[in-house]
Write an enzyme that holds these catalytic residues in place. Structure first.
Site, short mmCIF file in Angstrom:
data_model
loop_
_atom_site.label_atom_id
_atom_site.label_comp_id
_atom_site.label_asym_id
_atom_site.label_seq_id
_atom_site.Cartn_x
_atom_site.Cartn_y
_atom_site.Cartn_z
CE LYS A 28 88.88 30.66 -11.40
NZ LYS A 28 89.52 31.65 -12.31
CG ASP A 66 89.93 33.43 -3.00
OD1 ASP A 66 88.92 34.40 -2.97
OD2 ASP A 66 89.93 32.50 -3.85
CB ILE A 67 89.26 38.95 -0.78
CG1 ILE A 67 90.90 39.21 -0.46
CG2 ILE A 67 88.50 39.80 -0.09
CD1 ILE A 67 91.37 40.33 -1.20
CG ASN A 101 97.16 39.62 -10.99
OD1 ASN A 101 97.91 38.75 -11.50
ND2 ASN A 101 96.52 39.30 -10.05
CE LYS A 156 117.60 49.06 -7.45
NZ LYS A 156 118.34 50.15 -8.18
CE LYS A 185 88.10 31.77 -6.36
NZ LYS A 185 88.80 33.02 -6.24
N1 CTP Z 1 89.79 36.69 -5.49
C1 CTP Z 1 90.09 37.48 -4.44
N2 CTP Z 1 91.11 37.04 -3.52
C2 CTP Z 1 92.20 36.53 -3.98
C3 CTP Z 1 92.26 36.00 -5.33
C4 CTP Z 1 91.08 36.13 -6.13
O1 CTP Z 1 88.87 38.01 -3.87
N3 CTP Z 1 93.32 36.48 -3.25
C5 CTP Z 1 88.77 37.10 -6.59
C6 CTP Z 1 88.86 38.00 -7.65
O2 CTP Z 1 88.66 39.18 -7.59
C7 CTP Z 1 87.72 37.18 -8.67
C8 CTP Z 1 87.75 35.77 -8.53
O3 CTP Z 1 88.44 35.66 -7.20
O4 CTP Z 1 86.50 37.73 -8.34
C9 CTP Z 1 88.45 35.07 -9.22
O5 CTP Z 1 89.90 34.86 -9.07
P1 CTP Z 1 90.83 34.13 -9.80
O6 CTP Z 1 92.26 34.51 -9.59
O7 CTP Z 1 90.70 34.37 -11.33
O8 CTP Z 1 90.44 32.64 -9.44
P2 CTP Z 1 91.37 31.68 -8.65
O9 CTP Z 1 90.41 30.96 -8.02
O10 CTP Z 1 92.52 32.03 -8.04
O11 CTP Z 1 91.79 30.62 -10.07
P3 CTP Z 1 92.97 30.63 -10.75
O12 CTP Z 1 93.64 29.26 -10.40
O13 CTP Z 1 92.42 30.67 -12.36
O14 CTP Z 1 93.91 31.82 -10.73
#
Ligand code: CTP
Length: 411
Positions: free
Chosen positions: A335, A304-305, A208, A287, A339
């Site tokens: 969100k 999703d942490i 990312n 590779k 979440k």
């Molecule tokens: N985050 C996380 N672990 C993941 C993905 C995201 O902890 N595997 C956390 C990010 O650190 C941030 C928040 O979730 O605080 C938002 O992440 P984002 O990727 O923007 O949200 P999503 O719910 O994945 O939505 P989108 O569909 O916009 O990607």
């Protein structure tokens, strides 16, 4: 440490060369440093070095009429918010324990009402000597704080306790004495930051866009607010902020594991990391060669942490970040609820916004319909304002529901 006065005493020991770096570390944290050298210290390092680094002439004598006329030694003792002696030699510890006033530094230590911290540095046998240990015990009884010594290789070729702590360690240890308690004193905060890398093969990865600057600034702002901070960081080109414990990870799975390890002992999680939402199903051992015109990758979701921590029955206060290209408030609110977060900080990203920039703006939303807009500012300033806002919400939530299961009242 902005505006705080540190009187740095340098005594005679080879570690005196490290005191030059200590001045740098203190000055870069905003402290005003006045160096006072003993006669023995001058055998090891020149006063010009300290004068250049501190921006103040070095004091080294009780009998310097010019210096005394500008600021007498009693005034200097009153000026100090902290007296730090680094390195403190065996001889200096002995003179301090006996209340001697036979040179400027010893006199200042007697005359000051500021806290005194000493960082001993000497040969390991001299440190272990009963006379030194008795002096150390006497000083501790009188409330003089000791930082170190560390154990390791010594300049004299021996190994053992007696090395002066590293300048950054000393600066970290004295900082709380100078800044006093903050809104997060006694609290442990975990900040995730940077991108993650999901490997495809030994030389390629999916990642990312994230410099980590906002997350590192947030970690630093929590530290300045008194928190004990653990920074779980993906690969970035930034030094760990002073006083912050940094755990370096690469992938989303490693970041998740590191967060799980810290989870039982933290009160807050602030997830600024740009975690990869997907990782390749297969990681090639060798590779991948370009044998075909097109290549299709199969990806699978990462954990999703943030959401997994927020779903724990006994969970910390949880703050998420959201990077959005459109409908910022609507997506951020969605969100926050989906979440199960306490707060969410949203920023608009896209063409030249947020990524790799020195400044940023945030829209912060929290449970119960609260919102605040933090205007565009350098990321360090923005982080300080954000930490103040989090402090207000965090303390309100712990007062209202100390043992809360925060999932219940989202309806
Ligand atoms: N985050 C996380 N672990 C993941 C993905 C995201 O902890 N595997 C956390 C990010 O650190 C941030 C928040 O979730 O605080 C938002 O992440 P984002 O990727 O923007 O949200 P999503 O719910 O994945 O939505 P989108 O569909 O916009 O990607």
């Amino acid at each position: 440490m902005r505006g705080k006065h540190v009187l740095l005493g340098v005594t005679g020991g080879i570690a005196a060369y490290k005191s030059a770096e200590l001045v740098r570390r203190l000055v870069e944290r905003g402290a005003e440093v006045q160096v006072v050298m003993t006669a023995a210290a001058r055998e090891f390092i020149g006063a010009t070095t300290f004068q250049a680094l501190s921006g103040r002439p070095v004091r080294d004598s009780l009998w310097d009429a010019g210096a005394e006329a500008a600021m007498g030694h009693i005034e200097l003792a009153r000026w100090a918010d902290l007296v730090l002696v680094a390195p403190a030699s065996a001889d200096f510890l002995a003179r301090l324990a006996h209340g001697r006033a036979d040179d400027l530094l010893a006199t200042l230590c007697l005359a000051t009402s500021a806290p005194i911290v000493v960082a001993p540095a000497m040969n390991q046998q001299m440190w272990a000597n009963a006379a030194t240990q008795t002096n150390v015990a006497t000083l501790a009884q009188r409330g003089i704080r000791m930082v170190g010594p560390a154990v390791g290789d010594q300049a004299c070729g021996e190994t053992g306790p007696g090395r002066m702590l590293e300048p950054t360690e000393i600066a970290d240890l004295v900082e709380p004495l100078l800044i006093g308690p903050g809104p997060f004193t006694g609290q442990r905060v975990l900040v995730t930051a940077g991108p993650t890398r999901e490997r495809l093969d030994p030389v390629r990865f999916v990642s990312n866009r994230s410099s980590g600057k906002m997350g590192y600034a947030v970690a630093q702002a929590f530290r300045a607010a008194g928190a004990e901070v653990v920074l779980v960081s993906g690969p970035v080109a930034l030094p760990a902020p002073a006083g912050v414990r940094c755990v370096c990870v690469e992938s989303a799975a490693q970041m998740y594991a590191a967060v799980q390890t810290e989870l039982p002992s933290i009160q807050l999680l602030v997830a600024t990391a740009a975690v990869a939402d997907y990782r390749p199903v297969e990681v090639a051992e060798r590779k991948i060669k370009k044998r075909t015109e097109s290549l299709t990758l199969e990806m699978t979701r990462t954990t999703d942490i943030l959401a997994s921590v927020a779903a724990e029955p006994k969970r910390p206060f949880v703050v998420g970040f959201a990077a959005e290209t459109d409908a910022v408030e609507q997506h951020a609110l969605e969100k926050l609820l989906r979440k199960n977060l306490d707060m969410i900080c949203a920023n608009e990203v896209g063409a030249a916004k947020a990524f790799d920039c020195e400044d940023n703006a945030l829209l912060v939303l929290w449970r119960g319909g609260g919102r605040a807009e933090l205007a565009r500012a350098p990321k360090r300033e923005l982080a300080t304002a954000l930490v103040e806002l989090i402090a207000t919400q965090y303390h309100a939530s712990t007062r209202a529901e100390p043992q809360a299961d925060r999932r219940k009242d989202l309806g």
